[in-house]
Design an enzyme around this catalytic site. Structure first.
Site, PDB file in Angstrom:
ATOM      1  N   ASP A 165      79.930  58.471  45.840  1.00 55.24           N
ATOM      2  CA  ASP A 165      81.335  57.336  45.903  1.00 55.24           C
ATOM      3  C   ASP A 165      82.062  58.050  44.854  1.00 55.24           C
ATOM      4  OD1 ASP A 165      82.842  55.268  45.550  1.00 55.24           O
ATOM      5  OD2 ASP A 165      81.329  53.856  44.722  1.00 55.24           O
ATOM      6  N   TRP A 175      78.044  49.856  40.125  1.00 54.54           N
ATOM      7  CA  TRP A 175      79.142  48.709  40.423  1.00 54.54           C
ATOM      8  C   TRP A 175      78.625  47.574  41.192  1.00 54.54           C
ATOM      9  CZ3 TRP A 175      82.297  48.876  45.585  1.00 54.54           C
ATOM     10  CH2 TRP A 175      83.228  47.957  45.583  1.00 54.54           C
ATOM     11  N   ALA A 198      85.542  57.520  43.472  1.00 51.09           N
ATOM     12  CA  ALA A 198      86.504  56.379  43.269  1.00 51.09           C
ATOM     13  C   ALA A 198      87.601  56.745  42.231  1.00 51.09           C
ATOM     14  CB  ALA A 198      85.805  55.034  43.291  1.00 51.09           C
TER      15      ALA A 198
END
Length: 400
Positions: free
Chosen positions: A208, A127, A210
């Site tokens: 992470d 990202w 998400a």
């Protein structure tokens, strides 16, 4: 003369695309750039379960007073149980953060403060905001090629080769599911190998998470994080509710801390709260209160899960349709159907990405990342045809 002696920052490429798309007058334009879920009509609606929870809060919420740096503890407890299961939730300390990005930044500051951790390993591509977040905290960034874009596969060998040079205490960033920007996740056997390597070398995973629920399902998308948490003594998880609850602008996230013993976990949690106090003091509550309300009510939880499953199914359907449509044009993009979540990254030349935008009104990130949720079924065939036209090799020169 101004006291601000600095150069302006370059525009964010995604934010620039938003403006370009908005100003494009063509009725056929397609936005595959912005990372939000959209339905077939191109809207990002408020979930019915969220509306119900908000109505309940309006009627019953007794106060708007501060909650403190750790935020809404009913929210973090409910998310931990939903995401990781009751047994693992008992081993975690959680604090609410402004979105998953806020959780990543608190984690980064915590790593920077920890005497044993000053470096973090990040697999590429990743990202676009990951590296800036960790750089801003002062961590040393080490990168490696985690995904082979040309072959559209996860590269376990590259990860293992890179982490052979890692030192005990180094942090390793891992995306728990629905990889951004590629949609390419390690399989079960690869996750087992990753978890074993982390434990063997004494590395600290920062997961992470998400997009839970948008890949294979809620429990399935939590399997990788659960495996890692069960294998290593210490771990951090940055969690976002922005996508799976559709609460983007409410900025709803949490940081979870697992440590080898209760004393170490309490020390890490208190340091995280101290960092929050000096940063944004305490998180906003509304979105977290909505999630806590949903997860605390059996009917609302059932409604939310059904809406999330509909979102997941739409993504899978679009993936399959695009892969099939591309195959009719001779494009070998069948991997798109095997990937998970909102994103894929196409191996496109910058000239092809520009041509898709200028000639076909198809907008995507400059690196070739596409958000499948921005694609309506009615536009699949047109996208496939445009990709075929702009990705076709140049014709062979005529022989004289």
């Amino acid at each position: 003369m101004s006291t601000f002696l600095m150069q302006p920052c370059p525009d964010d490429p995604i934010l620039s695309l938003i403006g370009m798309f908005r100003d494009d007058p063509r009725s056929t334009k397609i936005d595959l750039s912005v990372g939000v879920f959209r339905n077939e009509e191109g809207q990002t609606p408020v979930l019915h379960a969220v509306k119900q929870a908000e109505s309940h809060l309006v009627a019953t919420q007794p106060t708007k007073t501060y909650l403190g740096p750790v935020g809404n503890t009913a929210f973090t407890a409910a998310v931990a149980r939903m995401a990781f299961g009751e047994a693992r939730a008992q081993r975690l300390s959680g604090l609410q953060t402004p979105g998953g990005t806020g959780a990543l930044r608190v984690a980064a500051d915590l790593l920077a403060r920890n005497a044993n951790t000053g470096r973090i390993w990040i697999g590429l591509p990743t990202w676009s905001n990951h590296i800036p977040v960790f750089e801003a905290a002062g961590l040393e960034i080490l990168t490696y090629g985690a995904i082979d874009i040309a072959a559209q596969r996860f590269d376990l060998d590259a990860l293992q080769a890179a982490l052979a040079a890692a030192r005990p205490g180094d942090a390793v960033l891992l995306q728990g599911c629905c990889h951004n920007p590629t949609g390419i996740d390690p399989d079960s056997a690869q996750w087992a190998a990753i978890a074993a390597l982390l434990e063997e070398k004494g590395l600290l995973p920062l997961i992470d998470l998400a997009y839970q629920g948008l890949g294979r399902g809620i429990s399935e998308d939590g399997e990788a994080a659960g495996r890692v948490l069960d294998t290593v003594p210490d771990a951090l998880v940055a969690y976002s509710c922005n996508k799976n609850f559709g609460l983007y602008r409410e900025r709803v996230g949490a940081l979870f801390i697992q440590a080898e013993n209760a004393a170490a976990r309490q020390a890490a949690a208190s340091n995280a709260a101290d960092l929050v106090r000096a940063n944004y003091s305490m998180p906003p509550d509304h979105g977290a209160a909505v999630v806590a309300c949903i997860l605390g009510d059996a009917q609302l939880t059932q409604d939310w899960k059904a809406e999330l499953e509909a979102m997941r199914t739409r993504l899978a359907t679009i993936r399959n349709a695009l892969a099939e449509a591309c195959s009719t044009h001779g494009l070998a993009l069948e991997a798109i159907a095997r990937q998970r979540g909102m994103f894929s990254r196409l191996a496109l030349a910058p000239s092809a990405i520009s041509a898709l935008r200028e000639e076909h009104a198809i907008y995507m990130a400059p690196d070739g990342r596409i958000n499948l949720a921005g694609l309506a079924m009615a536009d699949v065939a047109r996208l496939a045809a445009a990709l075929a036209r702009e990705c076709a090799p140049p014709p062979e020169p005529m022989m004289s």
